[in-house]
Scaffold this active site. Sequence first.
Site, PDB file in Angstrom:
ATOM      1  N   ARG A   1     -45.150   9.742  25.866  1.00 54.79           N
ATOM      2  CA  ARG A   1     -44.063   9.088  26.924  1.00 54.79           C
ATOM      3  C   ARG A   1     -43.232   8.160  26.337  1.00 54.79           C
ATOM      4  NH1 ARG A   1     -46.065   5.277  30.025  1.00 54.79           N
ATOM      5  NH2 ARG A   1     -47.948   6.305  30.500  1.00 54.79           N
TER       6      ARG A   1
ATOM      7  N   TYR B   1     -20.818  13.438  41.788  1.00 52.43           N
ATOM      8  CA  TYR B   1     -21.983  14.424  42.147  1.00 52.43           C
ATOM      9  C   TYR B   1     -22.893  14.054  43.115  1.00 52.43           C
ATOM     10  CZ  TYR B   1     -26.066  16.963  40.817  1.00 52.43           C
ATOM     11  OH  TYR B   1     -27.212  17.771  41.268  1.00 52.43           O
TER      12      TYR B   1
ATOM     13  N   ASP C   1     -19.956   9.537  33.729  1.00 54.28           N
ATOM     14  CA  ASP C   1     -20.984  10.548  33.944  1.00 54.28           C
ATOM     15  C   ASP C   1     -19.766  11.682  33.110  1.00 54.28           C
ATOM     16  OD1 ASP C   1     -21.725  13.164  34.533  1.00 54.28           O
ATOM     17  OD2 ASP C   1     -22.905  12.368  36.127  1.00 54.28           O
TER      18      ASP C   1
ATOM     19  N   LYS D   1     -26.210  21.359  32.382  1.00 52.47           N
ATOM     20  CA  LYS D   1     -25.088  22.136  32.464  1.00 52.47           C
ATOM     21  C   LYS D   1     -24.391  22.675  31.232  1.00 52.47           C
ATOM     22  CE  LYS D   1     -25.818  20.771  36.334  1.00 52.47           C
ATOM     23  NZ  LYS D   1     -25.214  19.400  37.243  1.00 52.47           N
TER      24      LYS D   1
HETATM   25  C1  LIG Z   1     -25.848  18.296  37.814  1.00 50.20           C
HETATM   26  C2  LIG Z   1     -25.178  16.940  37.663  1.00 50.20           C
HETATM   27  C3  LIG Z   1     -25.894  15.755  37.723  1.00 50.20           C
HETATM   28  C4  LIG Z   1     -27.496  15.837  37.789  1.00 50.20           C
HETATM   29  O1  LIG Z   1     -28.098  16.450  36.759  1.00 50.20           O
HETATM   30  P1  LIG Z   1     -29.457  17.192  36.884  1.00 50.20           P
HETATM   31  O2  LIG Z   1     -29.823  17.605  35.623  1.00 50.20           O
HETATM   32  O3  LIG Z   1     -29.460  18.326  37.959  1.00 50.20           O
HETATM   33  O4  LIG Z   1     -30.510  16.107  37.348  1.00 50.20           O
HETATM   34  C5  LIG Z   1     -25.234  14.712  37.305  1.00 50.20           C
HETATM   35  N1  LIG Z   1     -23.879  14.553  37.186  1.00 50.20           N
HETATM   36  C6  LIG Z   1     -23.060  15.563  37.241  1.00 50.20           C
HETATM   37  C7  LIG Z   1     -21.670  15.765  37.126  1.00 50.20           C
HETATM   38  C8  LIG Z   1     -23.807  16.898  37.379  1.00 50.20           C
HETATM   39  O5  LIG Z   1     -23.017  18.036  37.600  1.00 50.20           O
END
Ligand SMILES: *Cc1c(COP(=O)(O)O)cnc(C)c1O
Length: 377
Positions: A45, A97, A168, A193
């Site tokens: 961890r 998001y 982000d 993504k």
């Molecule tokens: C998908 C997404 C997230 C969250 O990510 P996860 O891997 O699904 O937890 C955060 N910000 C954006 C812009 C996203 O497209």
Amino acid sequence: MSGFTTRAIHAIENIENEAIVPPIYLASTFGQPTTFEEGPFEYQRGGNPTRANVETTMAKIEGAKHARVFASGMGATAAVMGMLKTGETMLMGMPVYGGNYRFATIELPKRGVESRFIHDFATLSDDDFDETVKMVFLETPTNPTLRVADIARIAEIAHRNGAIVVVDNTFMTPYLQLPLELGADVVVQSATKYLAGHGDLLGGVVTTNDAEIDEQVFKAQLISGGILPPMDSYRLMQNVKTLAIRMERQQENALKIIEMMREHPAVDEIFYAGSANENEAEIQSRQAKGIGALFSFTLTEGKDVKAFLDTLQIFEFAVSLGGIESLICLPATMTQGAYAPEHLKDSHVAPNLLRVAVGIEDIDDLLGDLRTALDAA
Ligand SMILES: *Cc1c(COP(=O)(O)O)cnc(C)c1O
């Protein structure tokens, strides 16, 4: 500094036995030299060599001093928003998001942290700040309206007012946009993504040049345990090696699709990074290397969204984005389904807005699929 893909491929050096990729360490615990001496790793961890390798890779492609990887993008967001303390305020760009929205509107209030929404960063000024504001959190371009915000300008105003800036960067990735270089303090990303890019791995990344912030993010990993496991750490490290060529192809496909759809009578409006106005187009071209591979659109009045979606063969109707496969979704009820109705309206997420995440399939097949579905709508 060498180029993006060279850094991604050669981030890990001096691997034993001249192996061209490092081994995967699955060990949950590590023996310690003596009672008084700590080894480099203790318990999984807190850190392990495979996670350390992907963190090194992520830091190198971002040009950042520190990187930490999480079990999902939301694990990364939770660690960063979790730095806020009772009585503090976060300014959050809208729309964001759905998961980021959920953390800000459900989790932060439990901790006595207030969130205030910013709908247009072009008008951000010192007046938006008071002494409680400690963080500005934004996505640029936004999800799913693809509005663009000027990171350098926001950072200047925020820093003057004692707040840090978190971007982000999931939609752009470090290949197209480097928020830390533009003045942001922290970058969070969903590695699910573009970074992992194959629709089969969840992960999140936090990068920063600030050692104190990194220490807090590391503590969040250690305390809450939302770490990226060794197998996924290895796969993410391997997948980012092809990020640049995937992104180039996805972006090229997206541009050709936008060009075709502009001319199609069944398409009303198209939204992509920089499409809103000249100012945003200028910001996007200054702070990013392209528009990415996401865009949204609406069908002209009277057209049938269901008939359009039902006719598509290659584009899958699904949330998520950034993978090699092309996807399409209806954000108002899917990615932004958690939004309160007034926030949906204020963010201009129309109920009929469709979001397209373009993959790497052959362009003629993608164009043909969309043309057939638009004709059928
Ligand atoms: C998908 C997404 C997230 C969250 O990510 P996860 O891997 O699904 O937890 C955060 N910000 C954006 C812009 C996203 O497209």
